[in-house]
Design a protein around this motif. Structure first.
Motif, PDB file in Angstrom:
ATOM      1  N   VAL A  16      -9.573   3.388  25.579  1.00 54.24           N
ATOM      2  CA  VAL A  16      -9.870   2.457  26.621  1.00 54.24           C
ATOM      3  C   VAL A  16      -8.652   2.412  27.114  1.00 54.24           C
ATOM      4  N   LEU A  17      -8.744   2.490  28.427  1.00 50.89           N
ATOM      5  CA  LEU A  17      -7.461   2.125  29.386  1.00 50.89           C
ATOM      6  C   LEU A  17      -7.805   0.788  30.282  1.00 50.89           C
ATOM      7  N   ARG A  18      -6.764   0.045  30.282  1.00 54.49           N
ATOM      8  CA  ARG A  18      -6.965  -1.285  30.848  1.00 54.49           C
ATOM      9  C   ARG A  18      -5.783  -1.236  32.126  1.00 54.49           C
ATOM     10  N   ALA A  19      -6.097  -1.946  33.182  1.00 58.36           N
ATOM     11  CA  ALA A  19      -5.218  -2.366  34.164  1.00 58.36           C
ATOM     12  C   ALA A  19      -5.398  -3.735  34.675  1.00 58.36           C
ATOM     13  N   THR A  20      -4.574  -4.462  35.018  1.00 57.15           N
ATOM     14  CA  THR A  20      -4.866  -5.863  35.736  1.00 57.15           C
ATOM     15  C   THR A  20      -4.211  -5.958  36.980  1.00 57.15           C
ATOM     16  N   TYR A  21      -5.114  -6.541  37.849  1.00 56.58           N
ATOM     17  CA  TYR A  21      -4.637  -6.740  39.265  1.00 56.58           C
ATOM     18  C   TYR A  21      -4.730  -8.420  39.543  1.00 56.58           C
ATOM     19  N   SER A  22      -3.882  -8.761  40.550  1.00 57.86           N
ATOM     20  CA  SER A  22      -3.902 -10.161  41.034  1.00 57.86           C
ATOM     21  C   SER A  22      -3.760 -10.333  42.489  1.00 57.86           C
ATOM     22  N   ASN A  23      -4.435 -11.629  42.978  1.00 61.69           N
ATOM     23  CA  ASN A  23      -4.603 -11.680  44.382  1.00 61.69           C
ATOM     24  C   ASN A  23      -4.605 -13.480  44.702  1.00 61.69           C
ATOM     25  N   ASP A  24      -3.574 -13.788  44.781  1.00 62.82           N
ATOM     26  CA  ASP A  24      -3.530 -15.376  45.438  1.00 62.82           C
ATOM     27  C   ASP A  24      -4.361 -16.254  44.427  1.00 62.82           C
ATOM     28  N   GLY A  25      -3.838 -16.304  43.204  1.00 61.63           N
ATOM     29  CA  GLY A  25      -4.217 -17.077  42.064  1.00 61.63           C
ATOM     30  C   GLY A  25      -5.725 -16.324  41.312  1.00 61.63           C
ATOM     31  N   VAL A  26      -6.148 -15.309  41.674  1.00 62.91           N
ATOM     32  CA  VAL A  26      -7.238 -14.656  41.094  1.00 62.91           C
ATOM     33  C   VAL A  26      -6.639 -13.651  40.306  1.00 62.91           C
ATOM     34  N   ALA A  27      -7.049 -13.224  39.108  1.00 61.18           N
ATOM     35  CA  ALA A  27      -6.557 -12.077  38.224  1.00 61.18           C
ATOM     36  C   ALA A  27      -7.865 -11.516  37.791  1.00 61.18           C
ATOM     37  N   VAL A  28      -7.947  -9.914  37.647  1.00 63.16           N
ATOM     38  CA  VAL A  28      -9.119  -9.172  37.311  1.00 63.16           C
ATOM     39  C   VAL A  28      -8.396  -8.122  36.326  1.00 63.16           C
ATOM     40  N   THR A  29      -9.013  -7.837  35.184  1.00 58.02           N
ATOM     41  CA  THR A  29      -8.574  -6.901  34.291  1.00 58.02           C
ATOM     42  C   THR A  29      -9.672  -5.923  34.226  1.00 58.02           C
ATOM     43  N   VAL A  30      -9.515  -4.349  34.744  1.00 56.09           N
ATOM     44  CA  VAL A  30     -10.417  -3.482  34.315  1.00 56.09           C
ATOM     45  C   VAL A  30     -10.459  -2.477  33.064  1.00 56.09           C
ATOM     46  N   GLY A  31     -11.330  -2.626  32.265  1.00 59.39           N
ATOM     47  CA  GLY A  31     -11.175  -1.757  31.031  1.00 59.39           C
ATOM     48  C   GLY A  31     -12.125  -0.415  31.397  1.00 59.39           C
ATOM     49  N   LEU A  32     -11.591   0.675  31.304  1.00 65.76           N
ATOM     50  CA  LEU A  32     -11.989   2.165  31.271  1.00 65.76           C
ATOM     51  C   LEU A  32     -12.477   2.652  30.003  1.00 65.76           C
ATOM     52  N   ALA A  33     -13.555   2.459  29.352  1.00 74.06           N
ATOM     53  CA  ALA A  33     -13.843   3.197  27.993  1.00 74.06           C
ATOM     54  C   ALA A  33     -14.535   4.832  28.144  1.00 74.06           C
ATOM     55  N   VAL A  34     -13.778   5.541  27.504  1.00 74.67           N
ATOM     56  CA  VAL A  34     -13.917   7.251  27.652  1.00 74.67           C
ATOM     57  C   VAL A  34     -14.990   7.530  26.371  1.00 74.67           C
ATOM     58  N   PHE A  35     -15.807   7.909  26.816  1.00 76.46           N
ATOM     59  CA  PHE A  35     -16.923   8.732  25.614  1.00 76.46           C
ATOM     60  C   PHE A  35     -17.008  10.267  25.706  1.00 76.46           C
ATOM     61  N   GLY A  36     -17.548  10.900  24.865  1.00 77.27           N
ATOM     62  CA  GLY A  36     -17.810  12.467  24.886  1.00 77.27           C
ATOM     63  C   GLY A  36     -18.877  12.802  25.789  1.00 77.27           C
ATOM     64  N   THR A  37     -19.624  11.872  26.095  1.00 76.18           N
ATOM     65  CA  THR A  37     -21.203  12.332  26.961  1.00 76.18           C
ATOM     66  C   THR A  37     -21.546  11.043  27.787  1.00 76.18           C
ATOM     67  N   GLU A  38     -22.177  11.518  28.936  1.00 78.97           N
ATOM     68  CA  GLU A  38     -22.578  10.613  29.870  1.00 78.97           C
ATOM     69  C   GLU A  38     -23.718   9.677  29.089  1.00 78.97           C
ATOM     70  N   ALA A  39     -24.456  10.458  27.946  1.00 79.94           N
ATOM     71  CA  ALA A  39     -25.518   9.403  27.538  1.00 79.94           C
ATOM     72  C   ALA A  39     -24.818   8.148  26.677  1.00 79.94           C
ATOM     73  N   GLU A  40     -23.664   8.448  26.073  1.00 80.52           N
ATOM     74  CA  GLU A  40     -22.982   7.560  25.112  1.00 80.52           C
ATOM     75  C   GLU A  40     -22.527   6.443  26.222  1.00 80.52           C
ATOM     76  N   ALA A  41     -21.973   6.919  27.294  1.00 77.65           N
ATOM     77  CA  ALA A  41     -21.186   5.930  28.058  1.00 77.65           C
ATOM     78  C   ALA A  41     -22.492   4.775  28.745  1.00 77.65           C
ATOM     79  N   ARG A  42     -23.544   5.577  29.068  1.00 74.39           N
ATOM     80  CA  ARG A  42     -24.697   4.754  29.513  1.00 74.39           C
ATOM     81  C   ARG A  42     -25.155   3.747  28.605  1.00 74.39           C
ATOM     82  N   LYS A  43     -25.327   4.079  27.512  1.00 76.05           N
ATOM     83  CA  LYS A  43     -26.020   3.174  26.348  1.00 76.05           C
ATOM     84  C   LYS A  43     -25.137   2.347  25.958  1.00 76.05           C
ATOM     85  N   ALA A  44     -23.517   2.401  26.234  1.00 76.19           N
ATOM     86  CA  ALA A  44     -22.686   1.243  25.827  1.00 76.19           C
ATOM     87  C   ALA A  44     -22.811   0.432  26.924  1.00 76.19           C
ATOM     88  N   ALA A  45     -22.822   0.833  28.219  1.00 77.36           N
ATOM     89  CA  ALA A  45     -22.756  -0.018  29.331  1.00 77.36           C
ATOM     90  C   ALA A  45     -24.205  -0.915  29.170  1.00 77.36           C
TER      91      ALA A  45
END
Length: 283
Positions: free
Chosen positions: A166-195
């Motif tokens: 999992v890769l994460r990065a946080t961004y902020s803008n005028d009192g608002v913050a958002v963290t993005v988490g990118l989870a890596v899988f072996g196949t498209e089917a695995e990633a779709r099921k996790a989401a």
């Protein structure tokens, strides 16, 4: 008695009285002679003009004359035309060219997705600009312990579906913050099921100028999506700890900007690898 040539002649009976009848006849005779002379001359002149015009017409129509031959020799000869005037027809190969590679194929399976997986590859630079909004990048993180980056049930969901890292990065803008988490899988089917099974969410990442947020029970906005063999999640809220509601348009705007940005980065990864496989220049 008569006068000399051209003079009047006197009639009989009175030698001193002229013979008016004879004089009148003589004058009429002279007039007739002059009239015929004029008519004859005009006829001759008319005949001469007609002869000249006829000669000119005959000369103009005489194609055998030296002048006519000279004019004919001066005319350009007709251009030589090819015997076959048909245009060449295009020819096509009977072998169809192979279809261009599908970029999504290169991000849907680990066996083809060979580009390096790093935070800078997916979250480059120091900011993300979307329209008139600028989001400054804060802390980043990359770990193969997928569950450690989550809150609630999402950790077990990622693990059960074969999460690699999992890769994460946080961004902020005028009192608002958002963290993005990118989870890596072996196949498209695995990633779709996790989401699709997502519950709980990715844990916020503070630091690098961004205070702790979306912790301690504060209400935040969470999203889950997937594309190719990547599932990506966001968590966003106020750095002040205030709860997020449906009226918090600024939180939604920052979260949507970063969700779109992450999707575009994944897709661009596929486009670069597909272009390289086809021998095309990449941007």
């Amino acid at each position: 008695m008569s006068f000399g040539q051209g003079g009047p002649s006197w009639g009989p009976g009175d030698s001193r009285t002229p013979d008016w009848a004879a004089l009148a006849d003589e004058s009429a005779a002279r007039s007739r002679r002059r009239k015929w002379l004029l008519i004859g001359g005009g006829a001759l002149a008319t005949a001469a003009v007609a002869a000249i015009v006829a000669t000119a017409v005959v000369s103009a129509n005489d194609t055998g004359s030296p002048r006519a031959d000279k004019n004919a020799s001066d005319l350009p000869a007709p251009a030589d035309l090819p015997s076959d005037t048909s245009e060449p027809q295009p020819s096509f190969s009977s072998v169809a060219p192979p279809p261009p590679p599908d970029p999504k194929d290169y991000i849907s399976d680990a066996r083809k997705d060979k580009a390096p997986i790093t935070v800078d590859a997916f979250f480059p630079g120091k900011k993300v600009t979307a329209g008139d909004r600028v989001h400054a990048k804060g802390a980043t993180n990359n770990t193969k312990s997928c569950a450690a980056t989550t809150q609630g049930a999402l950790g077990s969901i990622l693990t059960s579906n074969g999460c690699d890292q999992v890769l994460r990065a946080t961004y902020s803008n005028d009192g608002v913050a958002v963290t993005v988490g990118l989870a890596v899988f072996g196949t498209e089917a695995e990633a779709r099921k996790a989401a699709q099974q997502a519950s709980g969410g990715i844990a916020s990442l503070s630091g690098a100028g961004v205070p702790t947020f979306c912790r301690g029970g504060s209400v935040c906005r969470r999203t889950a999506n997937s594309y190719g063999r990547y599932a990506y999640f966001t968590v966003g809220g106020f750095t002040s700890g205030k709860n997020v509601t449906t009226a918090s348009k600024d939180v939604y705007a920052v979260g949507d900007d970063l969700t779109e940005f992450t999707f575009r980065q994944i897709r661009h990864r596929g486009e670069v690898q597909a272009s390289a496989a086809a021998g095309l220049p990449t941007s």
